[in-house]
Each structure stands twice: as C-alpha cells, then as structure tokens.
Design an enzyme around this catalytic site. Structure first.
Site, PDB file in Angstrom:
ATOM      1  N   GLU A   1      50.802  40.070  29.564  1.00 46.82           N
ATOM      2  CA  GLU A   1      49.347  40.155  29.408  1.00 46.82           C
ATOM      3  C   GLU A   1      48.944  40.188  27.926  1.00 46.82           C
ATOM      4  O   GLU A   1      48.648  41.245  27.377  1.00 46.82           O
ATOM      5  CB  GLU A   1      48.779  41.394  30.118  1.00 46.82           C
ATOM      6  CG  GLU A   1      47.249  41.447  30.063  1.00 46.82           C
ATOM      7  CD  GLU A   1      46.662  42.723  30.643  1.00 46.82           C
ATOM      8  OE1 GLU A   1      45.443  42.744  30.869  1.00 46.82           O
ATOM      9  OE2 GLU A   1      47.404  43.694  30.861  1.00 46.82           O
ATOM     10  N   LYS A  12      48.940  37.204  32.765  1.00 46.87           N
ATOM     11  CA  LYS A  12      47.619  37.801  32.971  1.00 46.87           C
ATOM     12  C   LYS A  12      46.812  37.564  31.708  1.00 46.87           C
ATOM     13  O   LYS A  12      47.138  38.107  30.648  1.00 46.87           O
ATOM     14  CB  LYS A  12      47.724  39.294  33.293  1.00 46.87           C
ATOM     15  CG  LYS A  12      46.360  39.945  33.551  1.00 46.87           C
ATOM     16  CD  LYS A  12      46.488  41.354  34.118  1.00 46.87           C
ATOM     17  CE  LYS A  12      45.107  41.972  34.320  1.00 46.87           C
ATOM     18  NZ  LYS A  12      45.168  43.300  34.962  1.00 46.87           N
TER      19      LYS A  12
END
Length: 298
Positions: free
Chosen positions: A180, A217
């Site tokens: 992420e 992400k």
C-alpha cells in the site's frame, strides 16, 4: 493454514465480486475512529479501555447481518483484533468460517517523518514471528502502508523498494502481501506521482518469481484506468482502492469509473455509524455503506 483453505481464500480474492473492509485502525488513529463512532476520549481511561471500545465496535461490524462474503470479500485486522476473540472464538476464525470473509493483518508500525516527498514505513520489529502467528491463526495475507505526498522520483522509488522488500518477507512466510504505497489525495502533483508509482511498481513486479503473487492497495487514480495494466500483471492477485479521506459517496463515485479496482475502505465503511444507535439503525446504516461500496466495486 491448510492448503485447501488457502486456495479457497485465494480464489475468492482473485475471482470474487465485492470489496475488502479495512478494520485496522491502530494506536494513533484509534481515538479518531472512536470519535467518529460517538465514543469520545472522556468515555474511556487508558489504552486498555480504548482498545476494548474499538474491539466492541469491530465486533458489532463483523457480526452485522450484511457483513458476509456476499459483498465483503476480505477484512484487514489490527494485530490486537487478530489476537482477540468474538464469543470465545478467534476473530480470523469467525471471519472465515462463520462469515466467509478472508482475513488479513495490518503489519506496518506507522510512518517515518516526511523526506523526499514521501513517508517510509518505520521498522517492523519481530515481523517474522508475527507472520508465523498470523499464519497459525488462519490469516491469508497482510497489509503495509507508506505515503507519497509529491511526485519525487527518488522518494517514490524508495517507497516502492521498501514495500517489495517487506512483501518478500511476507511471501517467505506463506502469506500474501497487500502493498500500500498511498498517494495523498490532496497532493498538488497527484497525477504525476501516480504515473511514477505505476512505473516503479511494474519494474518490481517483473522481479518476482513464479508463484510469488501480491496485491496492491492504491489511491483512486486521477487518470481513469491508470492501474489496469498492473491489475493484469501475472504476479498481481487484485488491485484495491483506499478511500484516502474522500466521503463514502465521492469515493464510490470515483471508484466506479475504475474498471479493474475494488474498494478497501476504512473510514468510508464506518461513516454514519454510532455506538448510540440501536442495532436496527446501526445495521441499516452499515448495510447501506456496504451496498454502496459493493456496487462501486463491481
């Protein structure tokens, strides 16, 4: 974890229709998350009571009627939640066996101060021991967050390199990492940063061996379809979107334009929920959020 359970979870994350719920607010963000839930800091004393309140909130979400695999594919947990239980049963077991939802674990320990336009992850002490515990508790994968504030090529290269370095440790322990590297939605160079980020991620994906698969992400990009080629990469199971501070409605509206991304929302999922609500009102509000996020994801 048994290989058949892992394979079933992987199939759900690869092929399923729905989104990932982010239930992973940690120490620094817990008071804010509780405040949005109507639990102010004068309503608990110390960390133990604070984490008790957040666990009660997460339990209420996880056991709500609409929180099932029909729309929620996975859920990201804070470590305390992973090690906790609901009615005497470990939370990851409740998620997978009772709700059909794939459990993930947040592993990062917060962010370093900004340098080169980015915030790297702080060191993660005891990571391999935590990953072994997670695997034993039935966790499928992990999530690790860093933040990009501006289109600085050196900073972005460093963030992505660190993400993949930690991701390889996760893979070595038999789990699937969600990488992420968030781009700040308020950045004045958001689109430029996202283009740099895409190129850096693509370079590192090409260094993974067969059988080493990750998830990504990412902030919802300014350019529609920017991350489609990443989603199609043979080493990528799924690309998911964070809400990044957008309201539920705006996040869903933006996500609905991205053909290969599904949601992994935290604050947007809990928007409008309150401890003071009756179960009927709470379940209705959560169900509405779940449906909006699901529709945007499919």
């Amino acid at each position: 974890m048994a290989s058949d359970a892992f394979d079933a979870m992987k199939h759900q994350m690869t092929e399923g229709a729905g989104f990932i719920a982010a239930l992973d607010q940690s120490g620094g963000s817990t008071p804010k998350a509780l405040g949005q839930y109507g639990v102010t800091e004068d309503m608990y004393n110390g960390d133990a009571e604070m984490f008790g309140e957040i666990h009660a909130m997460r339990t209420r979400i996880i056991t709500a009627p609409d929180f099932t695999k029909q729309k929620v594919l996975g859920a990201i947990l804070f470590e305390r939640t992973m090690r906790g239980d609901i009615d005497g049963k470990p939370v990851p077991t409740v998620l997978w066996e009772d709700r059909g939802i794939v459990p993930f674990l947040k592993i990062d320990k917060g962010l370093e101060d900004e340098a080169n336009g980015v915030q790297m992850m702080k060191p993660i002490p005891g990571l391999e021991d935590t990953l072994k515990d997670a695997a034993g508790l039935g966790i499928f994968g992990t999530k690790e967050r860093s933040v990009i504030h501006e289109a600085n090529s050196d900073g972005i290269a460093a963030v992505v390199a660190q993400q993949f370095e930690v991701g390889r440790t996760v893979l070595s322990c038999g789990l699937v990492p969600i990488l992420e590297p968030e781009v700040n939605i308020h950045s004045g160079t958001k689109a430029e940063a996202e283009a740099m980020l895409k190129d850096e991620i693509a370079k590192h994906l090409d260094t993974l061996d067969a059988g080493q698969e990750v998830m990504l992400k990412l902030s919802i990009p300014t350019e529609v379809g920017l991350y489609d080629t990443l989603a199609e990469h043979p080493r990528v199971i799924r690309v998911v979107a964070l809400s990044g501070g957008y309201s539920t409605d705006e996040a869903c509206e933006r996500l609905s334009k991205q053909p290969t991304m599904i949601a992994s929302f935290s604050r947007a999922l809990a928007e409008g929920l309150s401890k003071q609500q009756s179960d009927e009102a709470f379940n209705a509000a959560l169900g509405s959020n779940i449906d909006k996020i699901y529709q945007a994801s499919i």
